[in-house]
Design an enzyme around this catalytic site. Sequence first.
Site, PDB file in Angstrom:
ATOM      1  N   SER A  62      44.764  45.559  53.925  1.00 53.29           N
ATOM      2  CA  SER A  62      43.556  46.287  53.561  1.00 53.29           C
ATOM      3  C   SER A  62      43.147  45.996  52.120  1.00 53.29           C
ATOM      4  O   SER A  62      41.954  45.988  51.795  1.00 53.29           O
ATOM      5  CB  SER A  62      43.761  47.791  53.762  1.00 53.29           C
ATOM      6  OG  SER A  62      44.859  48.262  52.994  1.00 53.29           O
ATOM      7  N   ASP A 113      46.658  36.280  52.128  1.00 54.65           N
ATOM      8  CA  ASP A 113      45.802  37.350  52.628  1.00 54.65           C
ATOM      9  C   ASP A 113      44.340  37.113  52.294  1.00 54.65           C
ATOM     10  O   ASP A 113      43.457  37.291  53.137  1.00 54.65           O
ATOM     11  CB  ASP A 113      46.264  38.698  52.069  1.00 54.65           C
ATOM     12  CG  ASP A 113      47.626  39.104  52.584  1.00 54.65           C
ATOM     13  OD1 ASP A 113      48.119  38.471  53.537  1.00 54.65           O
ATOM     14  OD2 ASP A 113      48.209  40.058  52.036  1.00 54.65           O
TER      15      ASP A 113
END
Length: 369
Positions: free
Chosen positions: A117, A162
Amino acid sequence: MNFDEIYGRPPEGVWRAPGRVNLIGEHTDYNDGFVLPFALSQGVTVSAARRDDGVFAVRSLQAPETAEVSDPVPGSVTGWAAYAVGVAWSLREAGHPVGGASLLIDADLPQGAGLSSSAALECAVAVALCDLYDLPVPGPELARIAQRAENDFVGVPCGIMDQSASLLCTSGHALLLDCRSGLSAQVPLDLTELTLLVIDTRAEHELVDGGYADRRAACEKAAELLGVPALRDVTDLGEALSQLGDPVLRRRTQHVVTENHRVEAAVGLLRAGVVGEVGALLTASHLSLRDQFEVSWPEADVAVEESVRAGARGARMVGGGFGGSVVALVPSDRTDRVREAVRAAYADRGWPEPRFLDATPSAGAGRLS
């Protein structure tokens, strides 16, 4: 509350960046190795507009804290907002003329579930600011800028995976990323009759703590002792292990070297169209992360064991470790059985009920409106 109500004007646009699941290749990214993530359909949305006062203002629909800063420097903002403000700082540090902006953050991606996230937030802000200020920054460079925000502004020593996944992935594919060169390739991820089931173990992780940094430091120490730039450069594992006297460094090295091999094997299987065979590699990866890298946790171990027992082709923990999620490769007609087996095992142990997400390989960050 919407953007208009908070800032007194409509946004100039809405941008979105996805979370990710790393199919295989864990803790290889900061060792200059290979990773194979794919983007999720869930992610972070940013509504944004330019400001002429130089202020960078951030609000979230999921958190009460706010941030307003005109001259962002490391340490000037803490908490979740640092991930967003850090991107503006990092863009400016890279020489890109970013002015003030008002941002409203929304997300349907669980925090603390190991689905990145934080990188989704960084990348959503990055593409928003680049569009607002007409900055033609290529995706790989933007990933590095977002990574620097997390490394140097927030203080998390993450690798490049990521951010690259959130920016570069395409629908129906996994992203093979060489974390040294930055080169990437799209690998077909055909899930016909198979489901990638994400199991949020409800054990939240926090990478600002010492566990992740300790693992990275151990890998760097092992590479130094072996005389190689990074553990990616170890070609003879047996010889390398014989040179390391510290059993902890031997275990860390063994995981990284064998995990890189598992990524390469998984890519071969995906390109050959035998996706189900990747399951055994997932389970092998988990056992290595549990026993050699020592970053798994009890809820993940149980989720993996019960998933495989209930019919999954394989499963493993994902993310940095110490909490978060498991991904299981499951024949689609057995997903209900896997869910029930994991739920029952958690209930028997008095743990919170896990959450489940069918993961669909999706597109990377972009503008919605």
